[in-house]
Design an enzyme around this catalytic site. Structure first.
Site, short mmCIF file in Angstrom:
data_model
loop_
_atom_site.label_atom_id
_atom_site.label_comp_id
_atom_site.label_asym_id
_atom_site.label_seq_id
_atom_site.Cartn_x
_atom_site.Cartn_y
_atom_site.Cartn_z
CE LYS A 194 -4.91 -21.66 -34.00
NZ LYS A 194 -6.19 -21.94 -33.28
CB THR A 234 -9.62 -23.54 -33.06
OG1 THR A 234 -10.91 -23.31 -33.66
CG2 THR A 234 -9.10 -24.89 -33.53
CE LYS A 252 -12.65 -25.20 -36.37
NZ LYS A 252 -12.47 -23.93 -35.67
#
Length: 281
Positions: A229, A86, A161
């Site tokens: 994050k 990711t 995502k």
């Protein structure tokens, strides 16, 4: 997550070579599965038709893909690099440019489903890139994914995502508030979850995290550090495209409170913990 994903590839009959920045982990993998262990990403990528990367963030990807001993240095013409990390859409486009220079295909392919999804082989994969490359990797993805979809051009997987992370964090907060309310009201939460999960309030989070949230169990799953994050990546992209993520930014602040409580590695469902702490009688 790469550990079980590579394991599923090996169990499916693919010839697998693994590299991990901690060599002991790679050797541990080899003790459990059939495959080779490489000392560098370049060595792992030699003679491979498809190279999969699954690390932590943009800088980690650059470390294992680029450079003299990076995966690209060992890849052959017409092979395909698939990044499951990711990361940012900007990085995906950057990697694609490097790949094009070497006549190598590229797909950005972040996954959803967490550690449990990786271990059980039921991940969802969001892909960005050329359809011809996606068609070649799809049968291989099925070794550890129950669903994969080409979302568009390079970077579209990472953008998808980001949407996933925005949506699920908002769902978790709603679930946390509802279950905390239920406990304060004295309801039987097991019966409650069984009942309302069948209606409009139902969700993956309720089915898989509802009972553990009520029991204050968070020592598993997708860590708070990692979701923050991921959200930071989404916030940076939102600035570029002018998207309003005001509520999600509030939730990011709540996760910061969880970190202050020592919950850096707690599952993201730990949002309910701050409600119990802040609102306790």
């Amino acid at each position: 997550m790469g550990y079980p994903m590579a394991g599923h590839l090996a169990k499916s009959g693919y010839q697998v070579s693994v590299y991990n920045r901690t060599n002991e982990k790679a050797k541990s993998w080899q003790n459990n599965y059939t495959g080779d262990v490489a000392l560098t990403p370049k060595e792992a990528a030699l003679h491979c038709e498809i190279v999969f990367v699954c690390v932590g963030n943009d800088d980690d990807v650059r470390e294992v893909v680029l450079g003299e001993n990076g995966a690209l240095a060992g890849m052959s013409k017409n092979s395909i690099l698939v990044d499951h990390t990711t990361a940012s859409a900007e990085l995906a486009r950057e990697l694609n440019q490097y790949c094009q220079q070497k006549h190598i295909g590229f797909i950005d392919a972040p996954v959803s489903g967490g550690q449990a999804g990786a271990e059980n082989g039921v991940l969802t994969v969001m892909c960005g890139g050329e359809e011809s490359y996606f068609d070649k990797i799809s049968p291989v993805l099925s070794a550890y994914a129950r669903f994969s979809q080409l979302m568009g051009d390079v970077g579209s997987g990472q953008l998808s995502k980001m949407v996933n992370q925005i949506c699920f964090t908002n769902v978790v907060q709603g679930l946390a508030e509802g279950l905390n309310f239920a406990q304060k009201a004295g309801l039987n939460t097991d019966k409650l979850i069984e009942t309302i999960s069948k209606g409009a309030a139902g969700s993956w989070q309720m089915d898989n995290r509802g009972k553990t949230m009520c029991a204050n169990e968070f020592d598993f799953g997708f860590a708070v550090d990692w979701v923050r994050k991921d959200l930071a990546i989404a916030f940076a992209e939102a600035e570029k495209i002018g998207a309003d993520l005001s509520v999600t930014k509030i939730l990011d602040g709540y996760y910061e409170e969880i970190q202050a409580m020592g919950g850096n590695r707690w599952d993201t469902s730990s949002l309910i913990a701050r409600l119990k702490t802040n609102k306790s009688e």
